[in-house]
Design a protein around this motif. Structure first.
Motif, PDB file in Angstrom:
ATOM      1  N   ALA A 189       0.833  -1.203   0.000  1.00  0.00           N
ATOM      2  CA  ALA A 189       0.000   0.000   0.000  1.00  0.00           C
ATOM      3  C   ALA A 189       0.872   1.258   0.000  1.00  0.00           C
ATOM      4  O   ALA A 189       0.566   2.245  -0.680  1.00  0.00           O
ATOM      5  CB  ALA A 189      -0.935   0.003   1.210  1.00  0.00           C
ATOM      6  N   ARG A 228       2.282   1.706  -3.520  1.00  0.00           N
ATOM      7  CA  ARG A 228       1.240   2.237  -4.414  1.00  0.00           C
ATOM      8  C   ARG A 228       1.021   3.728  -4.170  1.00  0.00           C
ATOM      9  O   ARG A 228       0.854   4.500  -5.109  1.00  0.00           O
ATOM     10  CB  ARG A 228      -0.079   1.483  -4.215  1.00  0.00           C
ATOM     11  N   ALA A 229       1.030   4.135  -2.908  1.00  0.00           N
ATOM     12  CA  ALA A 229       0.843   5.555  -2.586  1.00  0.00           C
ATOM     13  C   ALA A 229       2.015   6.393  -3.080  1.00  0.00           C
ATOM     14  O   ALA A 229       1.832   7.529  -3.521  1.00  0.00           O
ATOM     15  CB  ALA A 229       0.660   5.730  -1.081  1.00  0.00           C
ATOM     16  N   GLY A 286      -1.695   5.834  -5.203  1.00  0.00           N
ATOM     17  CA  GLY A 286      -2.587   5.017  -4.388  1.00  0.00           C
ATOM     18  C   GLY A 286      -3.049   5.771  -3.150  1.00  0.00           C
ATOM     19  O   GLY A 286      -2.562   6.852  -2.822  1.00  0.00           O
ATOM     20  N   GLU A 287      -3.988   5.170  -2.446  1.00  0.00           N
ATOM     21  CA  GLU A 287      -4.538   5.758  -1.221  1.00  0.00           C
ATOM     22  C   GLU A 287      -3.476   5.795  -0.124  1.00  0.00           C
ATOM     23  O   GLU A 287      -2.674   4.877   0.014  1.00  0.00           O
ATOM     24  CB  GLU A 287      -5.726   4.911  -0.768  1.00  0.00           C
TER      25      GLU A 287
END
Length: 109
Positions: free
Chosen positions: A10, A13-14, A19-20
């Motif tokens: 995650a 991705r951020a 991403g979140e």
């Protein structure tokens, strides 16, 4: 996948794919790191395509950043090829640079 691996994925991705924001991370710090990684990525692509970087001048980073938004890096070579194709299709790459591109193929990494 373990909880740690999920959090790490995650975070990546951020950082590189818009991403979140994962829980527990500072937005400003993450934005700063993300911009630094994008600048590094654009520098690598610019190193593979010096004629394109020269042809675009000060517009190189802005055009690259807009193109790269939401596109995770596969490889520098793939980025260079796809970015050049994008520039050609949108008319941002001057004709002399297209001819010169045939002479100077991107290095593979």
């Amino acid at each position: 996948m373990t909880r740690l691996a999920e959090r790490q994925a995650a975070l990546v991705r951020a950082l590189v794919a818009a991403g979140e924001l994962p829980a527990g991370f500072d937005r400003d710090a993450l934005d700063t790191a993300s911009k630094a990684l994008l600048r590094k990525r654009s520098g690598e692509v610019g190193g593979h395509l010096p004629h394109v970087r020269a042809a675009l001048g000060d517009r190189f980073f802005a055009l690259f950043a807009a193109w790269a938004d939401g596109r995770p890096k596969v490889s520098t070579h793939a980025d260079a090829e796809a970015f050049t194709a994008h520039l050609e299709s949108t008319g941002h790459l001057p004709e002399p640079s297209r001819r010169r591109r045939r002479l100077y193929r991107p290095r593979r990494t």
